[in-house]
Design a protein around this motif. Structure first.
Motif, mmCIF file in Angstrom:
data_model
loop_
_atom_site.group_PDB
_atom_site.id
_atom_site.type_symbol
_atom_site.label_atom_id
_atom_site.label_comp_id
_atom_site.label_asym_id
_atom_site.label_seq_id
_atom_site.Cartn_x
_atom_site.Cartn_y
_atom_site.Cartn_z
ATOM 1 N N ASN A 212 79.247 59.842 26.869
ATOM 2 C CA ASN A 212 78.537 58.861 26.057
ATOM 3 C C ASN A 212 77.245 58.489 26.776
ATOM 4 O O ASN A 212 77.257 57.797 27.789
ATOM 5 C CB ASN A 212 79.413 57.630 25.850
ATOM 6 C CG ASN A 212 78.747 56.595 24.957
ATOM 7 O OD1 ASN A 212 77.557 56.687 24.646
ATOM 8 N ND2 ASN A 212 79.500 55.601 24.533
ATOM 9 N N PHE A 213 76.128 58.965 26.249
ATOM 10 C CA PHE A 213 74.828 58.708 26.857
ATOM 11 C C PHE A 213 74.064 57.593 26.135
ATOM 12 O O PHE A 213 72.853 57.470 26.290
ATOM 13 C CB PHE A 213 73.971 59.978 26.835
ATOM 14 C CG PHE A 213 74.535 61.133 27.619
ATOM 15 C CD1 PHE A 213 75.074 60.944 28.875
ATOM 16 C CD2 PHE A 213 74.501 62.421 27.092
ATOM 17 C CE1 PHE A 213 75.577 62.022 29.606
ATOM 18 C CE2 PHE A 213 74.998 63.507 27.810
ATOM 19 C CZ PHE A 213 75.539 63.301 29.071
ATOM 20 N N ARG A 214 74.768 56.786 25.324
ATOM 21 C CA ARG A 214 74.061 55.767 24.541
ATOM 22 C C ARG A 214 73.662 54.560 25.383
ATOM 23 O O ARG A 214 72.708 53.868 25.058
ATOM 24 C CB ARG A 214 74.936 55.329 23.371
ATOM 25 C CG ARG A 214 75.169 56.417 22.326
ATOM 26 C CD ARG A 214 75.988 55.901 21.145
ATOM 27 N NE ARG A 214 76.207 56.946 20.157
ATOM 28 C CZ ARG A 214 77.210 57.812 20.186
ATOM 29 N NH1 ARG A 214 78.096 57.742 21.183
ATOM 30 N NH2 ARG A 214 77.333 58.736 19.259
ATOM 31 N N GLY A 215 74.391 54.292 26.445
ATOM 32 C CA GLY A 215 74.080 53.161 27.297
ATOM 33 C C GLY A 215 73.031 53.518 28.336
ATOM 34 O O GLY A 215 72.432 54.600 28.305
ATOM 35 N N PRO A 216 72.780 52.606 29.294
ATOM 36 C CA PRO A 216 71.826 52.905 30.371
ATOM 37 C C PRO A 216 72.269 54.151 31.128
ATOM 38 O O PRO A 216 73.360 54.201 31.699
ATOM 39 C CB PRO A 216 71.898 51.650 31.254
ATOM 40 C CG PRO A 216 72.390 50.566 30.337
ATOM 41 C CD PRO A 216 73.341 51.236 29.399
ATOM 42 N N THR A 217 71.424 55.187 31.128
ATOM 43 C CA THR A 217 71.833 56.519 31.582
ATOM 44 C C THR A 217 70.789 57.131 32.503
ATOM 45 O O THR A 217 69.590 57.074 32.222
ATOM 46 C CB THR A 217 72.030 57.448 30.365
ATOM 47 O OG1 THR A 217 73.109 56.955 29.571
ATOM 48 C CG2 THR A 217 72.317 58.879 30.790
ATOM 49 N N ARG A 266 70.055 62.728 20.720
ATOM 50 C CA ARG A 266 70.862 62.923 19.501
ATOM 51 C C ARG A 266 71.891 61.814 19.352
ATOM 52 O O ARG A 266 72.067 61.234 18.265
ATOM 53 C CB ARG A 266 71.550 64.284 19.552
ATOM 54 C CG ARG A 266 72.328 64.628 18.271
ATOM 55 C CD ARG A 266 73.301 65.771 18.497
ATOM 56 N NE ARG A 266 74.379 65.387 19.404
ATOM 57 C CZ ARG A 266 75.444 64.672 19.044
ATOM 58 N NH1 ARG A 266 75.566 64.220 17.785
ATOM 59 N NH2 ARG A 266 76.387 64.371 19.917
ATOM 60 N N GLN A 267 72.573 61.507 20.448
ATOM 61 C CA GLN A 267 73.608 60.461 20.383
ATOM 62 C C GLN A 267 72.989 59.114 20.038
ATOM 63 O O GLN A 267 73.553 58.339 19.249
ATOM 64 C CB GLN A 267 74.320 60.367 21.733
ATOM 65 C CG GLN A 267 75.214 61.539 22.040
ATOM 66 C CD GLN A 267 75.988 61.330 23.318
ATOM 67 O OE1 GLN A 267 76.093 60.235 23.848
ATOM 68 N NE2 GLN A 267 76.550 62.417 23.858
ATOM 69 N N ARG A 268 71.838 58.828 20.604
ATOM 70 C CA ARG A 268 71.213 57.529 20.387
ATOM 71 C C ARG A 268 70.675 57.371 18.964
ATOM 72 O O ARG A 268 70.556 56.254 18.460
ATOM 73 C CB ARG A 268 70.092 57.317 21.406
ATOM 74 C CG ARG A 268 70.632 57.114 22.813
ATOM 75 C CD ARG A 268 69.578 57.345 23.893
ATOM 76 N NE ARG A 268 70.168 57.162 25.209
ATOM 77 C CZ ARG A 268 69.751 56.259 26.103
ATOM 78 N NH1 ARG A 268 68.718 55.483 25.828
ATOM 79 N NH2 ARG A 268 70.356 56.146 27.254
#
Length: 270
Positions: A212-217, A266-268
């Motif tokens: 899950n790359f939606r958070g601070p990454t 893409r995830q975001r």
């Protein structure tokens, strides 16, 4: 705009200095300058607010229309303008098919603490990058994906190497780019709650599509020759892989970075 007599000798002190700046990172650091070759790259840099201290223009290569564009690009500034003969310009140009434009610019200097962070930053972290071409290609990816920043730990090439600028097509100036140490990066990521994903082939690595790359990454990449150092790899929150289907076991670092970056995009956007 200050104008000077045409430069027709390769022994001219300004030409000698251009060659020093091209070839020596220590000279670039000492003078606080670097070189941009090409109107396209310079236009992108100017759009990012970069100050141009001097232009070296070969009229035979640049032509009248391109020179007019240049004048508009630096209008109102104190940029010095030097006309250079074709024979001399070809000695300082560092790419084939040059358009006759070289600029001396002041690159930005940014620290981690100065970097503005959105709620969910997307950071591209490179450890010990040494090939300017790879750095430039990754900066193009960062610009295209609108990544928050590119952070280089313990770099082996300076961030504004002219070849990196060329490979980035000027995106060296559109993406915040920071040099730091491994220890400083890790402490800063912990402070800001940024989850670190190390691209490395280990027993604990998981396919990048499961993350899950939606958070601070922060996507953390190593060199092509050696990969990530064990110290940085082990300190990251998760190791990830891009599954290989064929005989080869890895990708060029700039290609791998692009795949991971656009999966995060893409995830975001999903």
């Amino acid at each position: 705009m200050p104008l000077f007599d045409p430069i027709t000798s390769p022994q001219n002190p300004r030409i000698k200095n251009l060659l020093k700046l091209q070839q020596k990172s220590a000279e670039r650091r000492a003078q606080g300058l670097t070189i941009i070759e090409g109107l396209r790259e310079l236009t992108i840099a100017r759009g990012a607010g970069i100050e141009v201290t001097a232009l070296f223009v070969c009229p035979d290569l640049a032509g009248a229309a391109r020179q007019q564009e240049l004048r508009q690009l630096v209008a109102g500034s104190a940029t010095e303008w030097f006309e250079v003969s074709k024979a001399v310009f070809e000695k300082v140009a560092y790419r084939e098919g040059s358009d006759g434009v070289l600029a001396l610019v002041k690159p930005p200097v940014l620290t981690l603490e100065q970097l503005p962070l959105p709620a969910a930053p997307l950071l591209l972290v490179l450890e010990a990058v040494e090939k300017p071409g790879n750095l430039g290609a990754i900066l193009r990816t960062a610009d295209a994906a609108q990544a928050t920043a590119v952070i280089v730990c313990d770099p082996r090439t300076d961030l504004f190497n002219p070849n990196a600028i060329r490979s980035s097509i000027g995106c060296s100036f559109t993406v915040p780019t920071i040099a730091t140490t491994r220890a400083e990066l890790l402490a800063w990521c912990r402070k800001h709650g940024i989850r670190t994903y190390a691209a490395a082939l280990t027993e604990l690595a998981v396919p990048y599509t499961t993350c899950n790359f939606r958070g601070p990454t922060a996507l953390v990449m190593g060199t092509e020759a050696d990969g990530l150092t064990p110290e940085l790899r082990q300190a990251c929150d998760q190791t990830i892989i891009i599954p290989m289907r064929g005989a080869i076991d890895s990708l060029n670092v700039s290609t791998a970075t692009a795949i991971l970056t656009f999966e995060a995009v893409r995830q975001r956007e999903a």
